[in-house]
Design a protein around this motif. Structure first.
Motif, PDB file in Angstrom:
ATOM      1  N   ARG A 155     -12.219  -5.172  10.702  1.00  0.00           N
ATOM      2  CA  ARG A 155     -10.584  -4.858  11.025  1.00  0.00           C
ATOM      3  C   ARG A 155      -9.902  -5.731  10.002  1.00  0.00           C
ATOM      4  NH1 ARG A 155      -8.804  -3.642  17.357  1.00  0.00           N
ATOM      5  NH2 ARG A 155     -10.048  -2.115  17.677  1.00  0.00           N
ATOM      6  N   LEU A 156     -10.261  -6.837   9.746  1.00  0.00           N
ATOM      7  CA  LEU A 156      -9.692  -7.698   8.624  1.00  0.00           C
ATOM      8  C   LEU A 156      -9.775  -7.218   7.401  1.00  0.00           C
ATOM      9  CD1 LEU A 156     -10.098 -11.438  10.183  1.00  0.00           C
ATOM     10  CD2 LEU A 156      -7.970 -10.161   9.649  1.00  0.00           C
ATOM     11  N   VAL A 157     -11.128  -6.571   6.908  1.00  0.00           N
ATOM     12  CA  VAL A 157     -11.257  -5.962   5.873  1.00  0.00           C
ATOM     13  C   VAL A 157     -10.204  -4.775   5.408  1.00  0.00           C
ATOM     14  CG1 VAL A 157     -12.971  -4.734   4.656  1.00  0.00           C
ATOM     15  CG2 VAL A 157     -13.654  -6.783   5.320  1.00  0.00           C
ATOM     16  N   VAL A 158     -10.435  -3.962   6.593  1.00  0.00           N
ATOM     17  CA  VAL A 158      -9.337  -2.743   6.345  1.00  0.00           C
ATOM     18  C   VAL A 158      -7.799  -3.059   6.271  1.00  0.00           C
ATOM     19  CG1 VAL A 158      -8.569  -0.551   7.795  1.00  0.00           C
ATOM     20  CG2 VAL A 158     -10.998  -1.342   7.894  1.00  0.00           C
ATOM     21  N   ALA A 159      -7.669  -4.317   6.924  1.00  0.00           N
ATOM     22  CA  ALA A 159      -6.161  -4.847   7.019  1.00  0.00           C
ATOM     23  C   ALA A 159      -5.984  -5.334   5.528  1.00  0.00           C
ATOM     24  CB  ALA A 159      -5.749  -5.628   8.027  1.00  0.00           C
ATOM     25  N   TRP A 160      -6.887  -6.112   4.790  1.00  0.00           N
ATOM     26  CA  TRP A 160      -6.654  -6.594   3.556  1.00  0.00           C
ATOM     27  C   TRP A 160      -6.775  -5.623   2.328  1.00  0.00           C
ATOM     28  CZ3 TRP A 160      -4.512 -10.708   1.637  1.00  0.00           C
ATOM     29  CH2 TRP A 160      -4.110 -11.736   2.489  1.00  0.00           C
ATOM     30  N   TYR A 197     -18.598  13.497  28.842  1.00  0.00           N
ATOM     31  CA  TYR A 197     -19.694  12.867  27.774  1.00  0.00           C
ATOM     32  C   TYR A 197     -18.989  11.678  27.416  1.00  0.00           C
ATOM     33  CZ  TYR A 197     -16.603  15.242  24.400  1.00  0.00           C
ATOM     34  OH  TYR A 197     -15.443  15.531  23.596  1.00  0.00           O
ATOM     35  N   VAL A 198     -20.061  11.088  26.712  1.00  0.00           N
ATOM     36  CA  VAL A 198     -19.961   9.738  25.962  1.00  0.00           C
ATOM     37  C   VAL A 198     -20.248   9.918  24.517  1.00  0.00           C
ATOM     38  CG1 VAL A 198     -20.479   7.287  26.170  1.00  0.00           C
ATOM     39  CG2 VAL A 198     -20.470   8.669  28.082  1.00  0.00           C
ATOM     40  N   ASP A 199     -19.419   9.276  23.641  1.00  0.00           N
ATOM     41  CA  ASP A 199     -19.510   9.507  22.249  1.00  0.00           C
ATOM     42  C   ASP A 199     -19.840   7.939  21.646  1.00  0.00           C
ATOM     43  OD1 ASP A 199     -19.145  11.909  21.088  1.00  0.00           O
ATOM     44  OD2 ASP A 199     -17.083  11.753  20.692  1.00  0.00           O
ATOM     45  N   VAL A 200     -20.765   7.945  20.744  1.00  0.00           N
ATOM     46  CA  VAL A 200     -20.932   6.579  19.908  1.00  0.00           C
ATOM     47  C   VAL A 200     -20.612   6.717  18.632  1.00  0.00           C
ATOM     48  CG1 VAL A 200     -22.395   4.986  19.165  1.00  0.00           C
ATOM     49  CG2 VAL A 200     -22.849   5.693  21.622  1.00  0.00           C
ATOM     50  N   GLN A 201     -19.640   6.122  18.238  1.00  0.00           N
ATOM     51  CA  GLN A 201     -19.295   6.265  16.594  1.00  0.00           C
ATOM     52  C   GLN A 201     -19.294   4.997  15.749  1.00  0.00           C
ATOM     53  OE1 GLN A 201     -15.012   7.546  16.969  1.00  0.00           O
ATOM     54  NE2 GLN A 201     -15.472   8.875  18.925  1.00  0.00           N
ATOM     55  N   ALA A 202     -19.466   5.243  14.577  1.00  0.00           N
ATOM     56  CA  ALA A 202     -19.385   3.972  13.550  1.00  0.00           C
ATOM     57  C   ALA A 202     -18.972   4.549  12.285  1.00  0.00           C
ATOM     58  CB  ALA A 202     -20.701   3.214  13.798  1.00  0.00           C
ATOM     59  N   GLY A 203     -17.931   4.193  11.573  1.00  0.00           N
ATOM     60  CA  GLY A 203     -17.505   4.602  10.393  1.00  0.00           C
ATOM     61  C   GLY A 203     -18.325   3.413   9.368  1.00  0.00           C
ATOM     62  N   PRO A 204     -18.057   3.736   8.055  1.00  0.00           N
ATOM     63  CA  PRO A 204     -18.899   2.983   7.152  1.00  0.00           C
ATOM     64  C   PRO A 204     -18.538   1.396   7.226  1.00  0.00           C
ATOM     65  CG  PRO A 204     -17.145   4.503   5.982  1.00  0.00           C
ATOM     66  CD  PRO A 204     -17.174   5.006   7.379  1.00  0.00           C
ATOM     67  N   ILE A 205     -17.226   1.172   7.276  1.00  0.00           N
ATOM     68  CA  ILE A 205     -17.177  -0.242   7.334  1.00  0.00           C
ATOM     69  C   ILE A 205     -17.649  -0.896   8.553  1.00  0.00           C
ATOM     70  CG2 ILE A 205     -15.154  -1.989   7.536  1.00  0.00           C
ATOM     71  CD1 ILE A 205     -13.542  -0.140   5.793  1.00  0.00           C
ATOM     72  N   PHE A 235     -20.723  -3.837   8.966  1.00  0.00           N
ATOM     73  CA  PHE A 235     -20.535  -5.097   9.852  1.00  0.00           C
ATOM     74  C   PHE A 235     -21.392  -4.933  11.155  1.00  0.00           C
ATOM     75  CE2 PHE A 235     -16.666  -5.508   7.014  1.00  0.00           C
ATOM     76  CZ  PHE A 235     -16.855  -7.047   6.967  1.00  0.00           C
ATOM     77  N   GLY A 236     -22.108  -4.015  11.316  1.00  0.00           N
ATOM     78  CA  GLY A 236     -23.014  -3.916  12.523  1.00  0.00           C
ATOM     79  C   GLY A 236     -22.133  -3.739  13.820  1.00  0.00           C
ATOM     80  N   VAL A 237     -21.318  -2.740  13.715  1.00  0.00           N
ATOM     81  CA  VAL A 237     -20.649  -2.432  15.283  1.00  0.00           C
ATOM     82  C   VAL A 237     -20.424  -0.956  15.299  1.00  0.00           C
ATOM     83  CG1 VAL A 237     -19.198  -4.801  15.343  1.00  0.00           C
ATOM     84  CG2 VAL A 237     -18.270  -2.889  14.335  1.00  0.00           C
ATOM     85  N   ALA A 238     -20.270  -0.666  16.530  1.00  0.00           N
ATOM     86  CA  ALA A 238     -20.062   0.816  16.875  1.00  0.00           C
ATOM     87  C   ALA A 238     -19.052   0.813  18.096  1.00  0.00           C
ATOM     88  CB  ALA A 238     -21.221   1.289  17.327  1.00  0.00           C
ATOM     89  N   SER A 239     -18.519   1.980  18.269  1.00  0.00           N
ATOM     90  CA  SER A 239     -17.575   2.370  19.467  1.00  0.00           C
ATOM     91  C   SER A 239     -18.050   3.125  20.442  1.00  0.00           C
ATOM     92  CB  SER A 239     -16.160   2.707  18.916  1.00  0.00           C
ATOM     93  OG  SER A 239     -15.617   1.837  17.997  1.00  0.00           O
ATOM     94  N   VAL A 240     -17.588   3.064  21.403  1.00  0.00           N
ATOM     95  CA  VAL A 240     -18.236   4.013  22.555  1.00  0.00           C
ATOM     96  C   VAL A 240     -16.959   4.778  23.152  1.00  0.00           C
ATOM     97  CG1 VAL A 240     -19.150   4.294  24.845  1.00  0.00           C
ATOM     98  CG2 VAL A 240     -20.226   2.769  23.284  1.00  0.00           C
TER      99      VAL A 240
END
Length: 165
Positions: free
Chosen positions: A27-32, A109-117, A121-126
Motif C-alpha cells: 500500500r505504501l508503494v501505491v501511495a508513493w 462463493y469465495v474469491d482470491v485476488q492478487a494484482g501485480p503489486i 509483495f507476496g500478498v493476496a485478498s480473499v
C-alpha cells in the motif's frame, strides 16, 4: 483489578489472526506512486511561477505523503479475521471501526485476488460473496498459501452449512 469491557468490536471468545505486514509495504508503494504523480506538477508549478505561494501545493502534497506514510501501517495492523464454528469475523479500521460477521451458510462463493503489486509483495485478498449485495467482507494482505487455505476452508464450511438447510 478487572479488565475493561472489550466492546462489540472485540468479542471475548475470539482469537484474531492478523494480516501480513507486507500489505503495508504494498500500500505504501501505491501511495508513493500517487504522491510522485501529484508532486511533479506542483514542483513544476513552483519553478514556473517562482513566487513563494506557488510552492504551497507541493508542501501540501508532501504533508499528505507523510500522513499517509504514518497511517497505512497502523491501518494494516487494525485488520484481522477470526474463524469461528459458525461464522467468519472480519474487522478493520482505526477511527471508523467495522466488524463484519459472515455466517458460513450465507456464503455463495469465495474469491482470491492478487494484482501485480500485491503479487510482487507476496500478498493476496480473499473476498467473500453472499446473497446480500451490501456485504463487504474481504480480507486483504494474506500470504498466498493462507489465502488458498482460507478459500478452501470457507468453501467447504459453506457447502456443509448449505447442505444442512
Amino acid at each position: 483489578m478487572s479488565l475493561p469491557p472489550r466492546g462489540p468490536f472485540d468479542p471475548d471468545d475470539v482469537v484474531w489472526n492478523p494480516v501480513s505486514t507486507r500489505l503495508a509495504s504494498a500500500r505504501l508503494v501505491v501511495a508513493w506512486i500517487i504522491v510522485l504523480v501529484a508532486l511533479v506538477p506542483t514542483i513544476v508549478l513552483g519553478f514556473a511561477v517562482g513566487a513563494v505561494w506557488s510552492w504551497i501545493p507541493a508542501v501540501v502534497v508532501l504533508l499528505a505523503a507523510v500522513w499517509v506514510t504514518l497511517l497505512i501501517p497502523r491501518q494494516v495492523r487494525a485488520i484481522g479475521y477470526a474463524e469461528r464454528a459458525d461464522d467468519l469475523l472480519v474487522r478493520r479500521g482505526i477511527m471508523l471501526r467495522r466488524l463484519v460477521v459472515v455466517p458460513y451458510g450465507r456464503m455463495q462463493y469465495v474469491d482470491v485476488q492478487a494484482g501485480p503489486i500485491a503479487r510482487r509483495f507476496g500478498v493476496a485478498s480473499v473476498q467473500l460473496h453472499t446473497a446480500s449485495v451490501a456485504t463487504e467482507a474481504s480480507i486483504p494482505g494474506l500470504r498466498p498459501d493462507e489465502a488458498d487455505r482460507l478459500r478452501d476452508q470457507l468453501a467447504s464450511r459453506g457447502e456443509a452449512r448449505l447442505a444442512g438447510l
